[in-house]
Scaffold this motif. Structure first.
Motif, PDB file in Angstrom:
ATOM      1  N   TYR A 127      -7.999  -3.796   1.625  1.00 13.27           N
ATOM      2  CA  TYR A 127      -6.620  -4.118   1.976  1.00 13.27           C
ATOM      3  C   TYR A 127      -6.488  -5.334   2.891  1.00 13.27           C
ATOM      4  O   TYR A 127      -5.394  -5.615   3.374  1.00 13.27           O
ATOM      5  N   ARG A 187       0.847  -1.193   0.000  1.00  8.14           N
ATOM      6  CA  ARG A 187       0.000   0.000   0.000  1.00  8.14           C
ATOM      7  C   ARG A 187       0.883   1.244   0.000  1.00  8.14           C
ATOM      8  O   ARG A 187       1.866   1.316   0.746  1.00  8.14           O
ATOM      9  N   GLU A 220      -4.295  -1.560  -5.831  1.00 10.43           N
ATOM     10  CA  GLU A 220      -2.895  -1.235  -6.120  1.00 10.43           C
ATOM     11  C   GLU A 220      -2.408  -1.830  -7.431  1.00 10.43           C
ATOM     12  O   GLU A 220      -1.517  -1.271  -8.084  1.00 10.43           O
TER      13      GLU A 220
END
Length: 434
Positions: free
Chosen positions: A151, A93, A296
């Protein structure tokens, strides 16, 4: 190869081999038929120039795998041969790796989550599993801070299972986490993930390189068609992913079709990079797995550092990386030429692993059209009725039976199949050849 068997098993993955091993002491004649030239299925390992490449499964756990450990003990495997993975799991991240994924220490390190998300993670760990219901991963994530889905849940289920959050049910995932515990307790086989499969096969009647083309249930027995001729058996057990079992079984009972059809699978695609030196993702520290969220990266779902997972995966002074394709990228790559697949994944990985292309000696893709059971909400609703079905000349085993995507579930399903066979035919009786 024609002739009668008590039990014919189709598929020499860990479920089929565990079933044959379980039935062997009963005195039944049991033969395993495998289309590939080697055993192991999605736990197959390949050896090349001193590298040991795990083509499918990557690890097991020190807890939550009781039947696996029982089999290992029966086969005389020292726990030293199944060591702990001494590196952790992280998530990427904002340009760097964050350690602590799937580990309570992630509450301190952050594991890529904001402070508000970490508070929600505590709430999830305390009561989340009891509130999962029939939610998909995406629906469940919607109850919490957006970081929990983007995430944590998406990269973990996508990286390890190839799951699509909007399709797969969250309950089996949370149940699996509860069973296996934190990543700090995960283990791998020192000699490759096919260790248990190879040891089981040594004492069994296994025919490799023998695809089964069709299975037909008869009155009190079943016939399978192979390239070497027909084989009859009192029971045929399809130890295959549900879509393959459905395609092979010519006349399944109508009551079995709903769950067979609902038990969908997600594909898996990996590329192994054999390196002339031990590279790892930059700024990743001591990690063996770096998960890449869809926020991402849309091409890669993760990078595994195999020589960190266990040093014997690569020769001394060399390295081995596994690149996991992101779930949404796999459909466009699954049937693509080898050069395109390797180029796409290694090109994406160069962003995280400087020098990857220069260090790569060779690279190979591993493709599983039926990678892992998707465990949809519909399948979970239909599962109880399927488990209550009466015994049949054609039975099943596989992780999809229990809707848990791991090898322990495949072994447990094999034990269920053995119980059903022994209940239907408590004593060995050979059917006279027609």
């Amino acid at each position: 190869m024609s002739g009668d068997l008590d039990v014919a098993i189709v598929g020499a993955g860990i479920g089929g081999l565990a079933l044959a091993h379980t039935l062997r002491p009963t005195g039944r004649s049991v033969r395993v038929f495998e289309a590939a030239e080697q055993v192991g299925g999605r736990m197959t390992s390949v050896r090349e120039d001193g590298y040991t490449i795990d083509t499918g499964a990557e690890q097991i756990s020190g807890r939550g795998y009781p039947q696996t450990w029982r089999l290992l003990a029966e086969l005389g495997v020292d726990p030293v041969a199944v060591p702990k993975v001494r590196a952790g799991v992280g998530v990427w991240r904002n340009g760097r790796a964050h350690p602590g994924v799937a580990d309570p220490r992630g509450l301190l390190t952050g594991a890529g989550l904001s402070w508000r998300a970490r508070l929600d993670l505590v709430r999830l760990m305390a009561t989340g599993a009891s509130r999962a219901g029939a939610d998909t991963v995406a629906e469940f994530a919607g109850r919490y801070h957006p970081d929990i889905g983007e995430y944590l849940l998406q990269p973990v289920t996508g990286g390890f299972f190839g799951w699509r959050p909007e399709h797969s049910a969250v309950a089996p995932f949370l149940d699996l986490l509860r069973r296996v515990g934190p990543a700090s307790g995960w283990r791998t086989y020192r000699d490759g993930m096919d260790t248990l499969a190879r040891l089981l096969a040594e004492g069994l009647d296994v025919v490799t390189g023998c695809p089964v083309r069709k299975v037909v249930a008869r009155d009190g027995f079943a016939t399978l068609t192979t390239d070497a001729g027909p084989v009859t058996a009192r029971t045929v057990v399809l130890c295959l992913p549900a879509p393959q079992a459905r395609a092979l079984y010519a006349n399944p009972p109508a009551r079995e079709l709903p769950y067979l059809t609902a038990s969908t699978y997600t594909p898996m695609l990996k590329v192994s990079c054999l390196l002339d030196r031990p590279l790892a993702p930059r700024r990743a520290g001591r990690l063996y797995c770096l998960l890449l969220p869809e926020r991402e990266d849309g091409v890669l779902g993760g990078i595994l550092v195999d020589h960190a997972k266990h040093p014997d995966r690569a020769p001394p002074g060399r390295g081995l990386l596994t690149l996991l394709a992101a779930p949404r990228a796999i459909p466009g790559l699954l049937d693509a030429p080898e050069e395109e697949v390797v180029g796409t994944l290694t090109g994406a990985a160069a962003r995280y692993v400087p020098g990857l292309r220069a260090a790569t000696i060779s690279a190979h893709s591993h493709r599983f059209r039926h990678g892992l059971p998707e465990a949809t909400p519909l399948a979970l609703r239909l599962q109880p009725a399927f488990l209550r079905r009466p015994p049949s000349p054609v039975e099943y085993a596989g992780d999809w039976i229990l809707a848990r995507p791991n090898s322990e579930a495949a072994i447990e399903s094999a034990l269920l199949a053995a119980q059903r066979i022994q209940a239907a035919c408590p004593r060995t009786r050979r059917r006279e050849t027609a």
